[in-house]
Enzyme design. Structure first.
Site, PDB file in Angstrom:
ATOM      1  CE  LYS A 204      38.588  61.817 106.393  1.00 26.07           C
ATOM      2  NZ  LYS A 204      37.641  60.885 106.494  1.00 26.07           N
TER       3      LYS A 204
ATOM      4  NE  ARG B 185      28.785  64.170 108.211  1.00 23.15           N
ATOM      5  CZ  ARG B 185      29.761  63.697 108.026  1.00 23.15           C
ATOM      6  NH1 ARG B 185      30.767  63.986 108.896  1.00 23.15           N
ATOM      7  NH2 ARG B 185      30.205  63.583 106.770  1.00 23.15           N
TER       8      ARG B 185
ATOM      9  NE  ARG C 136      30.763  58.693 103.096  1.00 26.54           N
ATOM     10  CZ  ARG C 136      30.329  59.743 103.910  1.00 26.54           C
ATOM     11  NH1 ARG C 136      28.904  59.827 104.048  1.00 26.54           N
ATOM     12  NH2 ARG C 136      30.994  60.515 104.283  1.00 26.54           N
TER      13      ARG C 136
ATOM     14  NE  ARG D 100      37.803  58.732 100.970  1.00 24.64           N
ATOM     15  CZ  ARG D 100      37.357  59.694 101.537  1.00 24.64           C
ATOM     16  NH1 ARG D 100      38.093  60.793 101.089  1.00 24.64           N
ATOM     17  NH2 ARG D 100      36.245  59.525 102.081  1.00 24.64           N
TER      18      ARG D 100
ATOM     19  NE  ARG E  20      19.102  66.227 107.574  1.00 21.59           N
ATOM     20  CZ  ARG E  20      18.938  65.770 109.029  1.00 21.59           C
ATOM     21  NH1 ARG E  20      19.818  65.072 109.398  1.00 21.59           N
ATOM     22  NH2 ARG E  20      18.448  66.572 109.913  1.00 21.59           N
TER      23      ARG E  20
HETATM   24  P1  AMP Z   1      34.674  62.809 102.170  1.00 19.60           P
HETATM   25  O1  AMP Z   1      34.099  64.444 102.365  1.00 19.60           O
HETATM   26  O2  AMP Z   1      36.075  62.852 102.523  1.00 19.60           O
HETATM   27  O3  AMP Z   1      33.734  61.859 103.066  1.00 19.60           O
HETATM   28  O4  AMP Z   1      34.364  62.114 100.637  1.00 19.60           O
HETATM   29  C1  AMP Z   1      33.050  61.991 100.042  1.00 19.60           C
HETATM   30  C2  AMP Z   1      33.225  61.346  98.942  1.00 19.60           C
HETATM   31  O5  AMP Z   1      34.089  61.637  98.273  1.00 19.60           O
HETATM   32  C3  AMP Z   1      33.696  59.589  99.333  1.00 19.60           C
HETATM   33  O6  AMP Z   1      32.954  58.844  99.820  1.00 19.60           O
HETATM   34  C4  AMP Z   1      34.114  59.222  97.976  1.00 19.60           C
HETATM   35  O7  AMP Z   1      33.264  58.833  97.044  1.00 19.60           O
HETATM   36  C5  AMP Z   1      34.934  60.721  97.279  1.00 19.60           C
HETATM   37  N1  AMP Z   1      36.339  60.811  97.738  1.00 19.60           N
HETATM   38  C6  AMP Z   1      36.759  61.941  98.492  1.00 19.60           C
HETATM   39  N2  AMP Z   1      38.190  61.892  98.425  1.00 19.60           N
HETATM   40  C7  AMP Z   1      38.445  60.837  97.737  1.00 19.60           C
HETATM   41  C8  AMP Z   1      39.678  60.108  97.413  1.00 19.60           C
HETATM   42  N3  AMP Z   1      40.908  60.388  97.875  1.00 19.60           N
HETATM   43  N4  AMP Z   1      39.558  58.928  96.447  1.00 19.60           N
HETATM   44  C9  AMP Z   1      38.415  58.723  95.950  1.00 19.60           C
HETATM   45  N5  AMP Z   1      37.327  59.187  96.199  1.00 19.60           N
HETATM   46  C10 AMP Z   1      37.116  60.170  96.978  1.00 19.60           C
END
Ligand code: AMP
Length: 216
Positions: free
Chosen positions: A13, A127, A172, A88, A160
């Site tokens: 993404k 990564r 996740r 989400r 990281r």
């Molecule tokens: P990401 O960088 O999108 O993988 O997000 C990393 C972490 O941030 C996720 O595993 C969640 O803990 C939190 N997070 C990011 N976006 C959201 C969202 N829209 N709703 C809830 N938690 C979020």
């Protein structure tokens, strides 16, 4: 034009959202990046957020909704935006609709990257990024050409994400299937869901997304 990019952790993404920003002039809004910035800032709320994120859980809806509502009104979003990592949950999807309607905006397309869970654990666990310029690498798939040195800027410091370990990734992925995947039918019913095979080569995924954005 306003677009949502959906998909499980590790599906690409972030990379694809940055490319859409470059190719189409839409502002990338990543809730993950915003949360990591809040954690870096070292506030009390940042410490609580870090705990939730390191467990692979979702941050409460009201915090995220407030963050996004403020950002989409910014002048840098005037040409439109691409939401990366939001919504989400169904509550977030409904809140997004309400805030867009209130601002006289609409969602043009929801691009959903589909991938295989086991591949995601391997992809994410290896990564890392250059701490100076942000270039992305992977232990097995894309190590730096000169070990320990960034291909792009030559820096020797890498970082990281704390949540990029196999155990947290499993949580996740579970959060994605339990809380996020149920919003796909919500968009499908409105005829704006566009699935894209996220297991294809990175440039093919970009080409497919480019075509969808142009047609949106
Ligand atoms: P990401 O960088 O999108 O993988 O997000 C990393 C972490 O941030 C996720 O595993 C969640 O803990 C939190 N997070 C990011 N976006 C959201 C969202 N829209 N709703 C809830 N938690 C979020």
């Amino acid at each position: 034009m306003n677009i949502v990019l959906l998909g499980p952790p590790g599906c690409g993404k972030g990379t694809q959202a940055r490319r859409i920003e470059e190719n189409h002039g839409l502002k990338q809004l990543s809730t993950g990046d915003m949360l990591r910035a809040a954690v870096e800032a070292g506030s009390e709320i940042g410490t609580q957020l870090a705990e939730i994120m390191n467990e692979g859980q979702l941050v409460p809806d009201d915090i995220i909704i407030g963050m996004i509502s403020e950002r989409i009104s910014g002048p840098d979003c005037a040409q439109g935006f691409i939401l990366d990592g939001f919504p989400r949950t169904l509550v977030q999807a409904e809140a997004l609709d309400a805030m867009l309607e209130q601002k006289g905006l609409a969602l043009r397309s929801v691009i959903s990257l589909t991938v295989d869970d086991d591949a995601m654990v391997e992809r994410i666990s290896g990564r890392f990024t250059c701490a100076a310029c942000g270039a992305g690498y992977h232990d097995s798939f894309k190590p730096p050409r000169n070990p320990g040195r960034c291909d792009d800027c030559g820096d020797r410091t890498f970082s990281r994400r704390d949540d990029d370990n196999a155990e947290t990734v499993r949580h996740r992925l579970t959060a994605y299937h339990d809380m996020t995947a149920p919003i796909l039918p919500y968009y499908e019913g409105r005829g704006i869901l566009r699935p894209v095979d996220g297991m294809a080569a990175i440039d093919s995924v970009t080409a497919e997304i480019n075509a969808l954005v142009k047609a949106a």
